[in-house]
Write a protein that holds these residues in place. Sequence first.
Motif: not given
Lengths: 288, 221
Positions: B184, B23-27, B126
Motif C-alpha cells: 500500500g 501516494v499511498s494508502v489513506g493518502n 496497510h
Amino acid sequence: MATFFGEVVAAPSRAGVDDEEELAGEREETPEDREIRRELEKKREVHILWFSKLSASTGSFTDEQFPCSKFILAIGHNSVAFLSSFVLNSGCWEAAGSVKLWNEWCRTSNTTSVLPTDAFCLFYKLISDPTVLLCQCNCYVAEDQQFQWLEKVFGCMREEDLQVTILSTCPVTDYKTPESTLTLPSPFLKALKTKDFKETTCCPLLEQPNIVQGLPAAVLSYCQVWQIPAVLYQCYTDVISLDTVTIEAFKPVLSSKNLKSLVKDMSKSAEILKKLVTTNEIHNNIYT
Amino acid sequence: MFVPCGSSAPPDFEGFTLLLPAVSVGNVGQLAVDLVIFTLDMPKVGYFYTDCLVPMVGNNPYATAEENSTELSINAEVYSLPSKKLVVLQIRSPFVNNKYRSFCQTLLSWVKSSRCAKVILLSSSHAYQCDDQQLHGTPLRYLFSPAIQKTAGELMQRLNWKEMEKVAAYPGVNDTEMVLRIPGGGITTLLFSERLISDGALSWSLISSCIHPKNVYLLTQ
C-alpha cells in the motif's frame, strides 16, 4: 479484508501502485516486455493531421508552428453541440485538421462529416482570421494520451497573445457542496481560470473541494504552467445524453470576450440544435 | 520537470531539505504535507510538470481569504520556505498506468539537479498486513539511507520510533532472504531500492505509518 458477510475481498488502495504491480516492478523488464510495451505505445499514439499548410507568402502558417490568438475547445457531446449550434453555424469556418487516436473506448473517424454519435476530434479555423482555432473533441482521450494530445496540439501553435477557452460537462453527482443537492439548479455553470486570465468569468468560480479531471484539467494545467490566459467553463448536469437544456446552459459564455465576436446569427441556432438532438436520438435507438 | 512560477529566476534549493509524500494508502503522506504547507504558510514557487500523474485542477486548497481562494492548483506543485531551508513537493493525483517507474526517474533526476541536501518521504502501509510484533507499540516506522544512518539514529531512539522491518521474501519457504515490503506504500519501495538510490551523498529518510486515520495526527507532531 473481511466484509460483514464473512467474504474476503481485496481492499481498494489509493496507493496508485497495487501489490502485484509492485512485485512486477521488482523484476527486470525482459526484451519481450519492452517490445510489447513499445507496440502498445505505438498503437495508442495520438496523430494530428492538418488539412492545409498555407505558404509563408500569405503571412499565414509556417511549416513548424502557426500563430494562434484564440483557441476554443469543446469537450464532450453537449459542449460540441453548443459550439456547432451557436458558433460554427455562421458558415465562416472551414475544417483545418483532425486528431486520429485509438483507445479501448473509441477510435476517431477520419471524415469531417460526422454525426453526434461518432467519435471525432476536429479543428476548424475562422476564414477571415486563421489565427482563431476551434476544436470539437467528441471522443474519449485516455489518461496516457492526454499529455500527448496537449503537446502535439499546442506544439503546433505560436503562443504569443494566445487566449484559451474550454467548455466541458460533468455529472452533477460529482459536485460537492454543503447545500442539499435537491435545491441545486441543475444544469449550472462553474468556471476555473489560470493566473494569467484577467477577465471576469461568465459564471461563479468552482469552489473547493471540487476538482476537474480529464482532458479539460490537462489543458488548463498546461496553460497554468506555461502562463497562458485560459478559462474553463464546466457545466454540471443531471442528463448524461445530448440534451438541449444542458447545451443552452452554456449560453452565458457567448458574452465572453473570446466568443462574443464569433457569434453571427443566432436565429438558426434553435433549428440546428433540434436537428442535432433528433439525429442523436435516432442513432442511439437500440431498435434501429 | 520543475517549472518556476512567474518569470522570475528559478529558486535555488541547494542545501534544502525536500519533503514529499508517496501516494499511498489513506493518502497519509499527502494529508501530512498539506498540513505542513498550510501551517507554515509556504508560498508556491513552481510546478512539477509531468505526464506521469493523472491531470487534475482545482482552486487553492489552502485559501484563507476571498483574495487567495481563486488561485488555480494543479496535480503536482512545489512550495518553499527559505528561512527554514525547506522545500515541499505536493502530489495530488495517482499515477498514469505504468508511469510510476518513469516518475521515480524524473523525480530523482530533479532531486539531484536541485542539489537538495536531504529528502524526507512520507508514506503509509496497510495496517492489516502488520505481523504480531508490529501490532504492539508505535505504528510509525522509519528508514534511512546510509548517508544519514549515524546522525539521525539517536533522534529516532529519543522519539522511540522503530526501524522498518524487513520481511521474508518467500514466507514459509525460506526465511533467510529478507526484503523491504511496504504494501500500500505506492512507489516507496521502488524509491528506496538500491537500484535507484545509488548516490550515497544524498540522505533519504522514510517515515511510514500503518494506516489508521488517527495516524495522520501522529505523523505531524
